[in-house]
Enzyme design. Structure first.
Site, PDB file in Angstrom:
ATOM      1  CD  GLU A 223      -2.937   0.877   2.428  1.00 42.44           C
ATOM      2  OE1 GLU A 223      -3.403   1.900   2.956  1.00 42.44           O
ATOM      3  OE2 GLU A 223      -3.203  -0.288   2.796  1.00 42.44           O
TER       4      GLU A 223
ATOM      5  CG  ASP B 161      -1.827   4.601   2.756  1.00 47.01           C
ATOM      6  OD1 ASP B 161      -2.364   4.014   1.824  1.00 47.01           O
ATOM      7  OD2 ASP B 161      -1.793   4.158   3.913  1.00 47.01           O
TER       8      ASP B 161
ATOM      9  CD  GLU C 282      -4.874   7.445   5.635  1.00 42.36           C
ATOM     10  OE1 GLU C 282      -5.014   8.003   6.749  1.00 42.36           O
ATOM     11  OE2 GLU C 282      -4.911   6.215   5.484  1.00 42.36           O
TER      12      GLU C 282
END
Length: 275
Positions: A96, A98, A100
């Site tokens: 993953e 990311d 955010e």
């Protein structure tokens, strides 16, 4: 995995240059009508109210590439909300990458939270303030992912690099194709000041907007020789890029797991010596 073996793996993937149409490239996966594709596929909006948030996922999976998305974040009092934009495979040992965006009270800055997971192991957080208001206009958030490194960029300015250090025993995302995901959801138990500031539902619905998706990448199928020598496949930070990332991290970084001695009293993770 050396570059020749890696190229053999990539022969099962197709090089893609996608200049986005959300109807063609993404599926709305949840939200019961709160996610909308507009303007003949050129614009996508996600909304959050007290009942539910919303999200979407790419139709294709990617194994290495340069992914760009322009996003305009929730304006005003966005405390308690989280807008996500990330690459991920599935399963316990997933990979993953990311972005955010943690909302805040009106007038206070968003926090940009980044993380990298490899074979299910994450906990590699770095957080930043932005040097502009991300709610006033669209800004480009980019992930460059190739066999050498992962580079996070904002409007073309690199903010973080995670290098491939498998030779030192550090796992690196390299073999699991990943989808692009995005969502807008309520996380007021932790997102703003550790959960002290709650979502103000009188301001709902909260809306984030997306446009100008672009991917130069290998997707499920095959990857031609031409694509494997494209600049993104071997791109790294040049001297200018290294100076820009230092500038961002000196002036706008607010958390780095590689300097959190309370969290790692027995010593920092291996990759932190060159993070």
């Amino acid at each position: 995995m050396n570059i020749h073996v890696l190229f053999s793996v990539l022969l099962s993937f197709v090089a893609a240059a996608i200049c986005g149409n959300f109807n063609q490239d993404f599926d709305i996966t949840w939200g019961e009508g709160r996610a909308k594709i507009l303007d003949n596929g050129k614009l996508l909006t996600l909304s959050l109210d007290k009942a539910s948030g919303s999200g979407f996922r790419s139709k294709k999976q990617y194994l290495f590439g340069k992914i760009d998305m322009q996003i305009k974040l929730v304006p005003g009092n966005s405390a308690g909300t989280v807008t996500t934009y990330y690459l991920s495979s599935l399963g316990q040992n997933h990979d993953e990458i990311d972005f955010e965006f943690l909302g805040n009270l009106s007038g206070d800055p968003y926090i940009l939270h980044t993380n990298v997971f490899a074979l299910g192991k994450g906990s590699r957080e770095q957080q930043f303030y932005l040097w502009f208001d991300p709610t006033k206009d669209f800004h480009t958030y980019s992930i460059l992912w190739n066999p050498q490194s992962i580079i996070f960029s904002v409007d073309g300015t690199p903010i973080r690099q995670f290098k491939n250090q498998e030779s030192r025993g550090v796992s690196y995302p390299k073999s699991q194709p990943m989808w692009i995901f995005s969502s807008l959801w309520n996380a007021d138990d932790w997102a703003t000041r550790g959960g002290l500031v709650k979502t103000d539902w009188t301001k709902a619905p909260f809306t984030a907007s997306y446009t100008n998706f672009n991917a130069l990448a290998c997707t499920a199928g095959s990857c031609s020789k031409k694509s494997s020598v494209n600049s993104w496949f071997s791109q790294s930070l040049d001297i200018t890029g290294q100076e820009r990332i230092k500038w961002v991290q000196k002036n706008y970084m607010i958390y780095n797991y590689c300097t959190d001695s309370k969290r790692f009293p027995q010593g920092f993770p291996t990759e932190c010596s060159t993070a």
